[in-house]
Enzyme design. Structure first.
Site, mmCIF file in Angstrom:
data_model
loop_
_atom_site.group_PDB
_atom_site.id
_atom_site.type_symbol
_atom_site.label_atom_id
_atom_site.label_comp_id
_atom_site.label_asym_id
_atom_site.label_seq_id
_atom_site.Cartn_x
_atom_site.Cartn_y
_atom_site.Cartn_z
ATOM 1 N N THR A 62 1.551 4.390 1.624
ATOM 2 C CA THR A 62 2.371 4.889 2.733
ATOM 3 C C THR A 62 3.279 3.800 3.281
ATOM 4 O O THR A 62 4.445 4.054 3.607
ATOM 5 C CB THR A 62 1.486 5.469 3.853
ATOM 6 N N CYS A 63 2.766 2.586 3.348
ATOM 7 C CA CYS A 63 3.557 1.472 3.886
ATOM 8 C C CYS A 63 4.783 1.193 3.018
ATOM 9 O O CYS A 63 5.879 0.952 3.532
ATOM 10 C CB CYS A 63 2.695 0.219 3.995
ATOM 11 N N SER A 64 4.593 1.219 1.710
ATOM 12 C CA SER A 64 5.669 0.882 0.776
ATOM 13 C C SER A 64 6.557 2.061 0.392
ATOM 14 O O SER A 64 7.709 1.869 0.006
ATOM 15 C CB SER A 64 5.081 0.287 -0.510
ATOM 16 N N THR A 118 0.853 -1.186 0.000
ATOM 17 C CA THR A 118 0.000 0.000 0.000
ATOM 18 C C THR A 118 0.893 1.242 0.000
ATOM 19 O O THR A 118 2.064 1.157 0.375
ATOM 20 C CB THR A 118 -0.957 -0.015 1.212
ATOM 21 N N VAL A 147 8.116 1.266 5.598
ATOM 22 C CA VAL A 147 9.159 0.241 5.510
ATOM 23 C C VAL A 147 10.481 0.838 5.020
ATOM 24 O O VAL A 147 11.534 0.557 5.616
ATOM 25 C CB VAL A 147 8.705 -0.956 4.649
#
Length: 158
Positions: A47-49, A45, A53
């Protein structure tokens, strides 16, 4: 919601390392260790990617220099997706744990229902866990990415 001073619940996780599946427990992961734990709503997703992370990947060495024995990312997903996401993110310094049925997120009081968008997911947060006990909790407000980032955790490590 879990608070500083409380112990993590005894749980099992699925993960894949070197193309092989295995199961690990919270005791395996946290007993006798200082661990940076962070959770994301979903692999691959935005923001996560694009931020969450990558920040931990970029600061992994500094986090370990400041005493972190390991850096763990968890998401409500399966071990195959977490393994693929780890490769996509060049996140070999992170341990990517699958919370397949959201039992860990629920046990921490960190679950949320996103409805038809994705169902039950984890809230976005980071924690410092020492010997299985929570020392710091950085919970994001919905839709925000301000306090669970790697830089904040680096500043909190003593």
């Amino acid at each position: 919601m879990i608070q500083p001073g409380q112990s993590l619940p005894d749980m099992k996780f699925s993960l894949r390392e070197n193309g092989e599946g295995k199961e690990v427990s919270t005791a395996d992961l946290f007993a006798g260790k200082k661990v940076v734990l962070f959770a994301v709503p979903g692999p691959f997703t935005p923001t996560c990617s694009e931020a969450h992370v990558p920040g931990y990947v970029a600061l992994a060495d500094k986090l370990k220099e400041k005493g972190a024995d390991s850096i763990i990312c968890t998401a409500v997903s399966d071990a195959f997706v977490m393994e693929a996401w780890s490769k996509d993110q060049n996140a070999s310094e992170l341990l990517m744990l699958a919370d397949g049925d959201a039992s860990f997120a629920k046990a921490l009081g960190m679950d949320m229902d996103t409805g038809t968008f994705g169902g039950i997911r984890s809230k976005r947060y980071s924690m410092l866990v020492v010997d299985g006990k929570v020392e710091k909790v950085n919970l994001e407000e919905p839709g925000k990415f301000e306090v669970s980032d790697a830089q904040t955790m680096l500043e909190q490590l003593s």
